[in-house]
Design a protein around this motif. Structure first.
Motif, mmCIF file in Angstrom:
data_model
loop_
_atom_site.group_PDB
_atom_site.id
_atom_site.type_symbol
_atom_site.label_atom_id
_atom_site.label_comp_id
_atom_site.label_asym_id
_atom_site.label_seq_id
_atom_site.Cartn_x
_atom_site.Cartn_y
_atom_site.Cartn_z
ATOM 1 N N UNK A 65 -9.355 -4.811 -2.659
ATOM 2 C CA UNK A 65 -9.900 -4.363 -3.556
ATOM 3 C C UNK A 65 -10.227 -3.085 -4.764
ATOM 4 N N UNK A 66 -9.482 -2.547 -4.197
ATOM 5 C CA UNK A 66 -8.792 -0.913 -5.711
ATOM 6 C C UNK A 66 -7.921 -1.754 -6.095
ATOM 7 N N UNK A 67 -6.464 -2.535 -5.163
ATOM 8 C CA UNK A 67 -5.254 -2.503 -5.690
ATOM 9 C C UNK A 67 -5.192 -4.218 -5.603
ATOM 10 N N UNK A 93 -7.434 5.753 4.371
ATOM 11 C CA UNK A 93 -7.844 5.247 3.148
ATOM 12 C C UNK A 93 -7.221 6.296 1.846
ATOM 13 N N UNK A 94 -7.809 7.526 1.666
ATOM 14 C CA UNK A 94 -6.929 8.228 0.332
ATOM 15 C C UNK A 94 -5.221 8.210 0.701
ATOM 16 N N UNK A 95 -4.933 8.545 1.802
ATOM 17 C CA UNK A 95 -3.317 8.457 2.573
ATOM 18 C C UNK A 95 -2.495 7.149 2.585
ATOM 19 N N UNK A 96 -3.001 6.258 2.661
ATOM 20 C CA UNK A 96 -2.738 5.366 2.171
ATOM 21 C C UNK A 96 -2.501 4.775 1.392
ATOM 22 N N UNK A 97 -3.390 5.013 0.030
ATOM 23 C CA UNK A 97 -4.068 4.543 -0.925
ATOM 24 C C UNK A 97 -2.712 4.971 -1.861
ATOM 25 N N UNK A 98 -2.302 6.632 -1.549
ATOM 26 C CA UNK A 98 -1.576 7.373 -1.669
ATOM 27 C C UNK A 98 0.399 6.939 -1.609
ATOM 28 N N UNK A 99 0.540 6.102 -0.514
ATOM 29 C CA UNK A 99 2.137 5.906 -0.356
ATOM 30 C C UNK A 99 1.829 4.913 -0.349
ATOM 31 N N UNK A 100 0.939 4.228 -0.232
ATOM 32 C CA UNK A 100 1.479 2.736 -1.549
ATOM 33 C C UNK A 100 1.525 2.346 -2.730
ATOM 34 N N UNK A 101 -0.171 2.779 -3.344
ATOM 35 C CA UNK A 101 1.040 3.486 -4.526
ATOM 36 C C UNK A 101 1.588 4.531 -5.782
ATOM 37 N N UNK A 107 6.166 -2.594 -6.813
ATOM 38 C CA UNK A 107 6.454 -3.698 -6.249
ATOM 39 C C UNK A 107 6.395 -3.815 -4.412
ATOM 40 N N UNK A 108 6.242 -2.943 -3.572
ATOM 41 C CA UNK A 108 7.199 -3.091 -2.022
ATOM 42 C C UNK A 108 6.170 -4.435 -2.019
ATOM 43 N N UNK A 109 4.734 -4.606 -1.424
ATOM 44 C CA UNK A 109 4.317 -4.980 -1.226
ATOM 45 C C UNK A 109 3.285 -6.537 -2.005
#
Length: 234
Positions: A65-67, A93-101, A107-109
Motif C-alpha cells: 500500500x505504501x509503494x 517495516x521502516x527498515x524494509x521501506x528504507x532498503x527498498x525505497x 526499479x529493482x522490484x
C-alpha cells in the motif's frame, strides 16, 4: 510520515482497491503464495498461523500500500522475513521501506525490473573484465548469468549464503550500499573459478553456479577476497 502511518496502511489495505486505494486481490494472492516459502525451516515462520507469519504478512501488505509502484515482488518476503527475526514489527517495516525505497537502486522490484537487469548487465561486464576465463566458459556454454545471479541480488544473498555469513554482508550493505553485492558476487566466482573452468558441459556448469555460496562458512575470508581482489576498479 504522520503518526500511526503503519497502522493506517493496514487499515487502508482492506478498503476498496479501486475507489479507496486498498490492496488488490492479485497482490494479496502473490503475498500469500510466498508466505509459506519464507524460511519454513525456521521456528518463527514454521507455523502458518503463528506470530512470525502474521507479522510478515502485515509488513508486506503495508509496504504494498505504501509503494503501489512496487506492490509486491518475489524475494521481498525473504528481506522482510530476515528483518522480523531481529526487529519488532514496526521497526522492521521502516527498515524494509528504507532498503527498498532508498538503499537499493530504483526499479529493482517494479514489474519492469529495469534497475535489477541494469545491475545484471554491469555485473556481466565485471566478470568479463576481472575473470575473463570464466566469462569465456559462460559464453561457450551459452549460459546467461542472470539465470543464477538475479536471485542473489534480489534476495541480498539471504537465500544464497549461510545466514550468519549473509548478515555480515548486510552489515556492509547497510553502511556502504548495494555495491557490496557486486563484490560478494565476484568473490563467489573467484573462489570457485577452478571448478567453473573444469565443468564438463553446460549442465554441470549450471549446477556449479547454482550451488555457489552454499558452502561458505568463513565470512571474513569471503569479504577479504571481495575487497582485496577487486579493489582497484570497482
Amino acid at each position: 510520515f504522520p503518526n500511526n502511518y503503519y497502522e493506517n496502511l493496514l487499515i487502508k489495505a482492506d478498503l476498496d482497491p479501486i475507489t479507496q486505494g486498498g490492496l488488490d486481490e492479485n497482490t494479496r494472492d502473490d503475498i500469500e503464495k510466498d508466505i509459506d516459502r519464507t524460511y519454513p525451516e525456521h521456528d518463527y515462520f514454521s507455523d502458518i498461523n503463528g506470530e512470525g507469519v502474521t507479522r510478515l504478512r502485515r509488513v508486506l501488505i503495508a509496504y504494498a500500500i505504501h509503494n503501489p509502484t512496487v506492490g509486491y515482488c518475489q524475494a521481498l518476503n525473504f528481506l522482510a522475513g530476515t528483518m522480523l527475526l531481529y526487529l519488532d514489527e514496526i521497526d522492521a517495516f521502516w527498515l524494509f521501506v528504507t532498503v527498498i525505497d532508498t538503499l537499493l537502486p530504483h526499479d529493482y522490484y517494479t514489474p519492469s525490473m529495469v534497475g535489477m537487469f541494469t545491475d545484471q548487465m554491469v555485473f556481466g561486464r565485471l566478470v568479463k573484465e576481472y575473470l575473463p576465463k570464466v566469462s569465456e566458459v559462460l559464453e561457450r556454454e551459452q549460459l546467461q548469468l542472470p539465470l543464477v545471479t538475479v536471485q542473489w541480488f534480489m534476495c541480498g544473498f539471504m537465500t544464497t549464503l549461510r545466514h550468519d555469513v549473509a548478515l555480515r554482508v548486510w552489515d556492509i550493505f547497510l553502511n556502504e550500499g548495494s555495491k557490496v553485492f557486486f563484490r560478494i558476487a565476484m568473490a563467489l566466482f573467484k573462489i570457485n573459478e577452478k571448478f567453473i573452468l573444469n565443468a564438463k558441459d553446460g549442465g554441470e556448469l549450471f549446477m556449479i553456479l547454482k550451488s555457489l555460496g552454499h558452502d561458505i562458512i568463513d565470512a571474513d575470508e569471503l569479504i577479504s577476497i571481495a575487497y582485496k581482489s577487486f579493489q582497484p576498479k570497482i
